[in-house]
Design an enzyme around this catalytic site. Sequence first.
Site, PDB file in Angstrom:
ATOM      1  N   ARG A  63       3.111   8.494  12.398  1.00 15.19           N
ATOM      2  CA  ARG A  63       3.277   7.562  11.283  1.00 15.19           C
ATOM      3  C   ARG A  63       4.747   7.239  11.005  1.00 15.19           C
ATOM      4  O   ARG A  63       5.066   6.152  10.519  1.00 15.19           O
ATOM      5  CB  ARG A  63       2.616   8.144  10.022  1.00 15.19           C
ATOM      6  CG  ARG A  63       2.729   7.263   8.800  1.00 15.19           C
ATOM      7  CD  ARG A  63       1.834   7.726   7.671  1.00 15.19           C
ATOM      8  NE  ARG A  63       0.462   7.326   7.879  1.00 15.19           N
ATOM      9  CZ  ARG A  63      -0.033   6.135   7.534  1.00 15.19           C
ATOM     10  NH1 ARG A  63       0.744   5.232   6.998  1.00 15.19           N
ATOM     11  NH2 ARG A  63      -1.284   5.836   7.751  1.00 15.19           N
ATOM     12  N   GLU A  87      -9.214   1.505  -2.319  1.00 16.68           N
ATOM     13  CA  GLU A  87      -9.403   2.433  -3.437  1.00 16.68           C
ATOM     14  C   GLU A  87      -9.759   1.673  -4.713  1.00 16.68           C
ATOM     15  O   GLU A  87     -10.652   2.087  -5.472  1.00 16.68           O
ATOM     16  CB  GLU A  87      -8.135   3.249  -3.665  1.00 16.68           C
ATOM     17  CG  GLU A  87      -7.862   4.309  -2.623  1.00 16.68           C
ATOM     18  CD  GLU A  87      -6.719   5.220  -3.031  1.00 16.68           C
ATOM     19  OE1 GLU A  87      -6.498   5.389  -4.253  1.00 16.68           O
ATOM     20  OE2 GLU A  87      -6.043   5.774  -2.140  1.00 16.68           O
ATOM     21  N   GLU A 144      -9.502   4.564   6.741  1.00 14.43           N
ATOM     22  CA  GLU A 144      -9.787   5.923   6.289  1.00 14.43           C
ATOM     23  C   GLU A 144     -10.913   6.519   7.132  1.00 14.43           C
ATOM     24  O   GLU A 144     -11.812   5.812   7.582  1.00 14.43           O
ATOM     25  CB  GLU A 144     -10.193   5.929   4.811  1.00 14.43           C
ATOM     26  CG  GLU A 144      -9.144   5.332   3.888  1.00 14.43           C
ATOM     27  CD  GLU A 144      -7.834   6.097   3.902  1.00 14.43           C
ATOM     28  OE1 GLU A 144      -7.862   7.329   4.122  1.00 14.43           O
ATOM     29  OE2 GLU A 144      -6.778   5.469   3.695  1.00 14.43           O
ATOM     30  N   ASP A 179      -6.489   4.252  15.633  1.00 12.87           N
ATOM     31  CA  ASP A 179      -6.093   4.121  14.228  1.00 12.87           C
ATOM     32  C   ASP A 179      -5.842   5.479  13.582  1.00 12.87           C
ATOM     33  O   ASP A 179      -4.830   5.675  12.893  1.00 12.87           O
ATOM     34  CB  ASP A 179      -7.193   3.363  13.470  1.00 12.87           C
ATOM     35  CG  ASP A 179      -6.766   2.948  12.077  1.00 12.87           C
ATOM     36  OD1 ASP A 179      -5.547   2.935  11.808  1.00 12.87           O
ATOM     37  OD2 ASP A 179      -7.638   2.638  11.246  1.00 12.87           O
ATOM     38  N   PRO A 192       4.409   4.329  -2.609  1.00  9.19           N
ATOM     39  CA  PRO A 192       5.696   4.622  -1.960  1.00  9.19           C
ATOM     40  C   PRO A 192       5.560   5.342  -0.621  1.00  9.19           C
ATOM     41  O   PRO A 192       6.558   5.556   0.063  1.00  9.19           O
ATOM     42  CB  PRO A 192       6.396   5.519  -2.990  1.00  9.19           C
ATOM     43  CG  PRO A 192       5.280   6.198  -3.718  1.00  9.19           C
ATOM     44  CD  PRO A 192       4.151   5.208  -3.759  1.00  9.19           C
ATOM     45  N   PHE A 193       4.322   5.704  -0.227  1.00  6.97           N
ATOM     46  CA  PHE A 193       4.127   6.492   0.999  1.00  6.97           C
ATOM     47  C   PHE A 193       3.629   5.660   2.174  1.00  6.97           C
ATOM     48  O   PHE A 193       3.614   6.132   3.302  1.00  6.97           O
ATOM     49  CB  PHE A 193       3.125   7.628   0.734  1.00  6.97           C
ATOM     50  CG  PHE A 193       3.499   8.496  -0.427  1.00  6.97           C
ATOM     51  CD1 PHE A 193       4.555   9.379  -0.341  1.00  6.97           C
ATOM     52  CD2 PHE A 193       2.798   8.416  -1.626  1.00  6.97           C
ATOM     53  CE1 PHE A 193       4.919  10.179  -1.420  1.00  6.97           C
ATOM     54  CE2 PHE A 193       3.137   9.204  -2.715  1.00  6.97           C
ATOM     55  CZ  PHE A 193       4.207  10.087  -2.608  1.00  6.97           C
ATOM     56  N   SER A 232       1.300  -2.482  -1.254  1.00  6.36           N
ATOM     57  CA  SER A 232       0.886  -1.397  -0.358  1.00  6.36           C
ATOM     58  C   SER A 232       0.294  -2.000   0.903  1.00  6.36           C
ATOM     59  O   SER A 232       0.320  -3.214   1.106  1.00  6.36           O
ATOM     60  CB  SER A 232      -0.184  -0.542  -1.044  1.00  6.36           C
ATOM     61  OG  SER A 232      -1.381  -1.299  -1.220  1.00  6.36           O
ATOM     62  N   GLY A 233      -0.261  -1.132   1.738  1.00  7.64           N
ATOM     63  CA  GLY A 233      -1.119  -1.587   2.816  1.00  7.64           C
ATOM     64  C   GLY A 233      -2.523  -1.808   2.270  1.00  7.64           C
ATOM     65  O   GLY A 233      -2.720  -1.965   1.063  1.00  7.64           O
ATOM     66  N   ASP A 234      -3.502  -1.787   3.155  1.00  3.99           N
ATOM     67  CA  ASP A 234      -4.872  -2.063   2.733  1.00  3.99           C
ATOM     68  C   ASP A 234      -5.541  -0.879   2.027  1.00  3.99           C
ATOM     69  O   ASP A 234      -6.552  -1.051   1.350  1.00  3.99           O
ATOM     70  CB  ASP A 234      -5.727  -2.463   3.946  1.00  3.99           C
ATOM     71  CG  ASP A 234      -5.260  -3.778   4.561  1.00  3.99           C
ATOM     72  OD1 ASP A 234      -5.121  -4.757   3.800  1.00  3.99           O
ATOM     73  OD2 ASP A 234      -5.039  -3.823   5.779  1.00  3.99           O
TER      74      ASP A 234
END
Length: 499
Positions: A296, A203, A461, A289, A140-141, A196-198
């Site tokens: 964001r 993960e 990340e 990035d 959700p984020f 979600s995104g990538d």
Amino acid sequence: LSLSLSLSLSRFVAHHGCLMENDQMISPTDIITGIVFIDGELAMLTLTADGELRSTEYGLRKSLSMKKDVLGFVVEGKRIRVKAVVEKDEGICCGRFSGDFARKDLVFEPLIDQTGWCYSLRQYLDSLGRPKRLLVFVNPFGGKKSARDIFVKEVKPLFDDADVQLDIQETKYQLHAKEIVKSMDVSNYDGIVCVSGDGVLVEVVNGLLERADWRTALKLPIGMVPAGTGNGMIKSLLDTVGLRCCANSATISIIRGHKRSVDVATIAQGNTKFFSVLMLAWGLIADIDIESEKFRWMGSARIDLYALQRILCLRQYNGRILFLPAPGFESYGHTASYGLYKEPPVSVKALGYQGPDTKFEDLEWREINGPFVTVWLHNVPWGAENTLTAPAAKFSDGFLDLIVLKNCPKLVLLSLMRQLSSGTHVDSPYIDYLKVKAFVLEPGALINEPEKEGIIDSDGEVLARGKKTYNCDKKALMTYDKLQITVDQGLATLFSPEY
């Protein structure tokens, strides 16, 4: 039967009896056939052995493919509703989250043998090997924080139509999905889906590879539904077959159950490892990035805004890269001497996957020395929905695509950034674009500010933060120092459109 129905049935049988005899409508290998009502009219309906659900009403033939079009079916009293989707005509749009498919249900009422029709439809759908139970992560984020809305409105209804059972888990913090997949019973599921995104995909891959039974766990296919900032993996999958990057197309691809393998890169620094399926960046791209995280709230627009800022205040980094070129790319760089670091033998069962079994001793390493504007290593074509980073990248060729940019005028660089959406940036004389099977990064400091270093980014990340970088006080997985990357061909499995 009533008199009128009996007369209609007699005329229908007489007409279709001729069609059956002359046109050979019914084959001995057809699974089931019979007279049914469709929209109040009598029709001949056949489920053929090759999975075509074909109806004929007074010579007009219509059909649905069980493999391609049909999601599932439900019984509604005397009627059977076959829930299906078909590819939409160009320009048609439906709803907030438009996609490439539109609903086209077939509702029919068998005159006899409803049970036989249900049995035949179920048996055929089960024979397709589609997923029946999935673990779904909803982040959700991510992105504009719309994943929950996308799941409820676009994703879940399609899975419900396909009679797929879902175990839904909202991620509550970073690495939450990784924690879950490290300890889950993989035998309970036919796949994992990331709304979600990538980031959640990465993960999940890392969690599966850190399991003692990673060989078995990696057979579990992973599906992506775009709901983040980048969405590079699902964009790469859907674009390969000409589908748009949207929840509609992504979910239907998962339901159909087709799979493909994808390379996994092992990024190692001593005993520390990170498993990547998308990219590694250092220099300009990593700075954009990661440092744009402060914006964001803007969604994907944050990337464009901060890219302009970073180009106007362009940085260059000292350093060196070494690589083993793929066949045909041996002319890039200069000859170098290097031996891959290898750890002492360990118990794979205790520690999980340890990276590919590399045997590069007899191959010739090449090197390129800095300063660099950016170094970009890619596993799939798209880095984000609007960024065709590596147009020649393949999912499971055993190579990574390397993009190197050294000195470049700012106006040219602005033009190159605009060309990222089409992939034509790789044609620039300022860019080296090649394929490698192993890679070493030795990052350095800024050329004009030796007290400042950079950021190393993998799959969105931070792997390492150098001195005086953005959020440099935050702990990272690795130090800002030499790291090496090797590739294991086709190691992980993804739900994919048929290709």
